[in-house]
Design an enzyme around this catalytic site. Structure first.
Site, PDB file in Angstrom:
ATOM      1  N   ARG A 227       0.846  -1.188   0.000  1.00  0.00           N
ATOM      2  CA  ARG A 227       0.000   0.000   0.000  1.00  0.00           C
ATOM      3  C   ARG A 227       0.885   1.244   0.000  1.00  0.00           C
ATOM      4  NH1 ARG A 227      -3.061  -3.087  -1.488  1.00  0.00           N
ATOM      5  NH2 ARG A 227      -5.027  -3.820  -0.595  1.00  0.00           N
ATOM      6  N   HIS A 275       1.228  -0.507 -10.459  1.00  0.00           N
ATOM      7  CA  HIS A 275       0.277  -1.318  -9.687  1.00  0.00           C
ATOM      8  C   HIS A 275      -0.037  -2.635 -10.412  1.00  0.00           C
ATOM      9  CE1 HIS A 275      -2.931  -0.892  -6.324  1.00  0.00           C
ATOM     10  NE2 HIS A 275      -2.660  -2.167  -6.533  1.00  0.00           N
TER      11      HIS A 275
END
Length: 312
Positions: A227, A275
């Site tokens: 994260r 990502h």
């Protein structure tokens, strides 16, 4: 009675999920009638298959619903929703887990073997170097959930000296498991390579900061497929500039897509990936969702149930 299942996600998700989820539900619920749709009367919905970036943000009208089944591994965008009173299950999927294992292992080996030296070479220097064995390289996995444990086990299999850190005590074969505030210092000190796989909660935000970076071995490497908010970006940039951290591979960020003018793009000691470390695979994820609906209908406990207090 027909089981009504609402698919609440962006239109492109529905395109990819409609067929595999229908097949998975058919296999998991033999002889049962079900309706899977993107638009159902709220009071008739039994289950909500959900992506947190969908338009559905008010769960109060869904008075009959038994569970929300998240399509993502991350649930930080939904756990604070005060209208959500029913059970929430996060996505733990074989395809996602295996993808994460492969991505992390690749970048750990890249750093361990010093591959960048040869890949970026632009001169004709013949400079042999000694390569340490994996057992001489300390890798610390910060976060020992399903993904962290799978990554740790893979690295143990390659012979690395693997430590793991988590908020509460865990046990993973072959892994030096540390926990809590008392274990954090040792975990950092052993992290020649640090892999961040913690959830995004108030307790984990900025866990990688100026103080913790200073406790890592000089010239350590950081890999973050977890994260974005786990890292204090300014502190990491300062540590990279000073040489305290040799290089960082970052797959997740506080703002995505990463803004064009962000310092990470141009920094010579940062690798940015968009990502991609672990994508949810429609087929295997559909099987997880269908199994949870089967379990709920049979009166069995849901898999991967979220603890609202912890946030994961």
């Amino acid at each position: 009675m027909t089981i009504n299942i609402l698919f609440a996600a962006k239109a492109e998700r529905w395109t990819g999920y409609e067929a595999p989820l229908t097949r998975a539900l058919t296999d998991a619920l033999p002889g049962r009638e079900f309706k899977l749709a993107t638009d159902l009367p709220p009071e008739e919905v039994d289950y909500i298959v959900y992506a947190p970036n969908s338009d559905l943000q008010d769960f109060a009208p869904y008075t009959r619903a038994k569970a929300v089944l998240n399509l993502w591994a991350g649930v930080e965008a939904i756990t604070g929703n005060e209208t959500l009173k029913i059970p929430l299950a996060r996505m733990v999927d074989f395809g996602l887990t295996q993808g994460m294992v492969e991505w992390v292992t690749g970048h750990v080996l890249r750093y361990h073997l010093g591959l960048d030296i040869d890949i970026t070479r632009r001169d004709a220097k013949w400079e042999p170097r000694d390569q340490p064995l994996a057992r001489e390289r300390g890798v610390t996995i910060f976060g020992l959930g399903a993904l962290g444990q799978a990554v740790a086990e893979a690295l143990v299999g390659l012979g690395f000296d693997v430590s793991g850190w988590s908020r509460s005590q865990k046990a993973v074969e072959g892994v030096r498991c540390l926990h809590g505030d008392t274990g954090l210092t040792e975990a950092l000190q052993r992290a020649d390579i640090a892999v961040l796989l913690m959830p995004d909660t108030p307790a984990t935000q900025n866990v990688i900061n100026a103080e913790t970076l200073a406790q890592m071995p000089k010239g350590a490497f950081i890999i973050n497929p977890g994260r974005g908010p786990l890292i204090d970006d300014d502190a990491l940039l300062a540590a990279l500039d000073s040489g305290q951290i040799a290089h960082a591979t970052l797959d997740v960020f506080r703002v995505e897509p990463l803004p064009d003018d962000h310092p990470y793009w141009a920094h010579p000691r940062v690798t940015v990936t968009p990502h991609i470390a672990a994508a949810t695979r429609n087929g295997t994820a559909s099987e997880v969702i269908a199994e949870n609906i089967r379990r709920s209908e049979a009166g069995e406990p849901l898999l991967h149930l979220v603890d609202r207090d912890r946030g994961y």
